[in-house]
Design an enzyme around this catalytic site. Structure first.
Site, PDB file in Angstrom:
ATOM      1  CD  GLU A   1     -20.596  12.540 -19.600  1.00 57.93           C
ATOM      2  OE1 GLU A   1     -20.059  12.104 -20.652  1.00 57.93           O
ATOM      3  OE2 GLU A   1     -21.680  13.133 -19.598  1.00 57.93           O
TER       4      GLU A   1
ATOM      5  CG  HIS B   1     -32.555  10.587 -16.246  1.00 59.17           C
ATOM      6  ND1 HIS B   1     -32.847  10.055 -17.468  1.00 59.17           N
ATOM      7  CD2 HIS B   1     -31.926  11.765 -16.498  1.00 59.17           C
ATOM      8  CE1 HIS B   1     -32.428  10.872 -18.422  1.00 59.17           C
ATOM      9  NE2 HIS B   1     -31.862  11.917 -17.871  1.00 59.17           N
TER      10      HIS B   1
END
Lengths: 370, 382
Positions: A101, A171
């Site tokens: 990322e 999540h």
């Protein structure tokens, strides 16, 4: 202003039965589609994933410098937002990056600095934190530190966020408040397909780097008649979805639909009507629309999935009481996630659901009678 | 002037002990493992396969919310776990269930975690497959990738500093996770700070849909080892005996405070998770080839059959036992309630601060008034 509209009760996706006979519902809200399109012209029924796909397709078609990249976008991405785009535009424009990322963000900043339009996908907002340094220290500050010689306005970072029924700690997060604290970034959260397409196109075309957080539970369950042509919705502007004078209800993303239901409950059970505002842009946010509403109603409830302490509701509450103090009939109320990591099995107790919000609204309305 | 590139060095060779028929290639390389351990290793593979089959299916039926299988990596799991000691500490990613089973995690604990019921040691807070066991020295898993790597190195350093240390750390990670910045940090810290750690890369060819050709250039992850000062070996991950020998040797080195990198080559036979359909990005022929030719369970089975320790009868019987225990445990797990809702706010800190206590009180009041709107019957009560 988006249309008032008939709501369509879609109770999530499936209702599954487990051995002990109890039901597992897969969503905590009722989706309220927009019934009015922001522009005239042909529309097509799209869910939010398709609307986002459409926005990126239009961008790749009209802007030859535009590229879309991130983990697994080549085959369409784990939520299929990039479906078909690599086939259509080629591997040099729609491509997988290594699993990193900080690399995705830095690479995107560089692309944008060199004049390209960069759409960077982070697979889940919960995984955006390795990129935090690049986004907060570099993307946000590039224009300022170079006195405008360098900037990365062509960068849009997209990430799925929010509760999905079973996402647990990693999540389900809503990290908007972390980025709201970095001047130089823009932060945007859509409530459905029409908003997503218009806001995403606005972010892509914006002269400042944008973080676009997509509530993942809406990808499939939210469908609307979306204009097929290109259109933008203004950044930094909120939308008033319902009108009333009893209270102002503010949210963004999925939570907007929870508050729309709460407003209906208030009308049915308490005989009062509320303003419901979708903030849409977190940074910068629409102080005028919010404060005009609160000055009218005198009562305000802000709701967000992210934890209460230092959640974005805190910034809203602080500004509202500054600007609207003499108009307030009650303290600004917040209904939010608890101050704990987002839990798996306890999700129904964690979220600021319709009952917590309705209860907060009731107390707000009854405040001066205590 | 001479410039080097990725072709300047031969690729690091892949160490193997047995061939695809379970025959030892070079007698001198055969590890000395007692029969009980060999059987334990194999049985763990069979138990693992049964768990994966049934739990994957249970997600499809809506009984659990999520699952990840381990097919193709059974050799990595049992080969490495068998060469470690119980006092060694394990940091892992999410595709290492065989390691956990070998080290004593029970089918019950695992299934309870997947269901998130009140007997889950993790108290229902995390998604399925996020196991942990303090008593078995297995650090609780988290979803973000490679975050466990520098943590594992730090834990190893702490062990190093303890008097008369006899513990090492093993840290598992995938080919995709190796691209994260945390992976580079872990390699570099392990080497510069001389930590007793085995960094074990499970290179299974894919990170969700991303093949290794899009994950890195150069000679895989192993080539990064010597470059950063690590003792390194690349092994055939489908060969449990090769993995065993590599970890056995790595442990000897690591315990002298010299970190070791192992790259185990294998193949992710299953989908990434229950949220993935890998037919969208890879041909079924590729999966079949690996399943037929480089099957870790098959290879070890042939080896132990060759030693007279196993046959088709014991296979049938044990597979049935393994299956039955999973089904029985699942039936029990389903009946168990979830933990009390207050567990949602515990363990945020060591001591609960006042503001959290206030939130707990608020929720308690709220539930008294609105109890019919919450699934309280599924959760433990006072």
């Amino acid at each position: 202003m988006a249309g008032l509209g008939k709501k369509i009760s879609i109770l999530g996706n499936l209702v599954k039965y487990v051995n002990n006979g109890s039901k597992r519902l897969s969503s905590h809200f009722v989706y309220h589609p927009d019934n009015e399109a922001p522009v005239a012209g042909e529309t097509s029924k799209m869910n939010m994933m398709q609307a986002i796909n459409n926005a990126m397709d239009l961008t790749l078609k009209s802007d030859p410098t535009a590229v879309l990249f991130g983990e697994d976008v080549g085959f369409g991405g784990v939520f299929r937002c990039a479906l078909g785009l690599q086939e259509k535009y080629g591997k040099d424009r729609v491509f997988n990056t290594p699993l990193c990322e900080q690399g995705i963000a830095g690479f995107g900043i560089g692309l944008a600095t060199a004049g390209a339009t960069a759409i960077a996908e982070i697979q889940f907002a919960d995984y955006i934190f390795p990129a935090f340094d690049q986004l907060v220290n570099e993307a946000a500050k590039a224009r300022y530190r170079s006195a405008g010689q360098f900037a990365c306005g062509g960068l849009t970072v997209r990430a799925p966020c929010g509760a999905v029924g079973h996402g647990g700690l990693y999540h389900s997060q809503s990290p908007e408040a972390f980025f709201a604290h970095a001047a130089g970034l823009k932060v945007v959260v859509p409530r459905g397909p029409i908003a997503a397409k218009g806001l995403l196109l606005a972010c892509i075309q914006e002269q400042d780097p944008c973080i676009f957080l997509e509530p993942k539970i809406l990808y499939r369950s939210a469908a609307e008649e979306v204009p097929v042509d290109s259109y933008t919705l203004p950044l930094g502007k909120a939308q008033v979805l319902r009108e009333g004078d009893a209270a102002t209800l503010i949210a963004w993303g999925t939570q907007v639909h929870v508050l729309l239901e709460v407003a209906e409950m208030a009308e049915e059970r308490l005989g009062v009507r509320c303003d419901v505002i979708d903030l849409m842009s977190i940074l910068p946010w629409d102080v005028d629309t919010v404060c005009n509403s609160v000055k009218k109603t005198g009562r305000c409830l802000i709701a967000h999935e992210a934890p209460l302490t230092a959640g974005f509701g805190a910034e809203l509450a602080a500004t509202i009481q500054e600007e609207c103090f003499l108009h307030l009939e009650a303290p600004v109320a917040r209904a939010a996630g608890w101050d704990a990591p987002f839990p798996h099995v306890f999700e129904p107790f964690y979220l600021p659901d319709r009952w917590r919000c309705f209860d907060a609204l009731q107390r707000l309305l009854a405040y001066d009678q205590q | 002037m001479k410039l080097l590139n990725e072709h300047s060095y031969d690729p690091i060779p892949i160490y193997r002990v047995i061939d695809n028929n379970g025959e030892v290639i070079e007698r001198t390389e055969e590890p000395r493992i007692d029969n009980e351990t060999l059987l334990n290793m194999y049985k763990t593979m069979v138990q693992l396969n049964q768990m994966d089959k049934i739990l994957y299916e249970s997600q499809r039926q809506g009984r659990i919310s999520f699952y990840m299988t381990n097919y193709g990596e059974e050799g990595i799991h049992v080969g490495s776990a068998a060469a470690l000691l119980p006092q060694d500490m394990v940091f892992a990613q999410y595709r290492e269930l065989g390691v956990l089973l070998y080290r004593g995690m029970t089918v019950t604990e695992i299934i309870n975690q997947c269901y998130g019921n009140h007997e889950d040691p993790g108290k229902g807070r995390q998604m399925p497959v996020h196991y942990g066991s303090k008593q078995r020295n297995i650090a609780t898993l988290s979803s973000p990738l490679a975050t466990q790597m520098p943590q594992a190195v730090g834990a190893a350093y702490a062990f190093k500093r303890a008097p008369n240390n006899e513990r090492c750390v093993i840290c598992y990670f995938g080919d995709g996770a190796a691209s994260e910045g945390d992976a580079h940090a872990a390699f570099n810290f392990a080497a510069t700070l001389q930590c007793p750690i085995i960094l074990f890369c499970r290179n299974n060819g894919y990170a969700i849909s991303t093949p290794t050709s899009e994950q890195y250039r150069g000679d895989g992850i192993a080539a990064r080892g010597p470059a950063l000062g690590l003792h390194t070996i690349r092994v055939d991950g489908t060969d449990a005996l090769a993995v065993y020998r590599a970890v056995e040797r790595a442990r000897e080195i690591a315990i002298q405070n010299k970190p070791v990198l192992i790259e185990a080559m294998s193949y992710r036979v299953g989908h990434h998770s229950t949220s993935d359909d890998s037919s969208a990005y890879r041909p079924v022929e590729e999966i079949q080839k690996w399943t037929q030719e480089e099957n870790p369970v098959q290879k070890l089975k042939l080896y132990i059959e060759g030693k007279g320790l196993w046959n088709s009868d014991t296979e049938k019987q044990f597979a049935k036992e393994a299956r039955d225990i999973v089904l029985r445990t699942m039936q029990q797990a389903e009946k168990k309630k979830k933990p009390h809702w207050k567990e949602m706010l515990e363990d945020v800190y060591y001591d609960m601060p006042p503001h959290l206590q206030k939130q707990m009180n608020q929720m308690e009041k709220h539930l008294k008034k609105y109890k019919e709107h919450y699934p309280l019957d599924q959760f433990q009560s006072e």
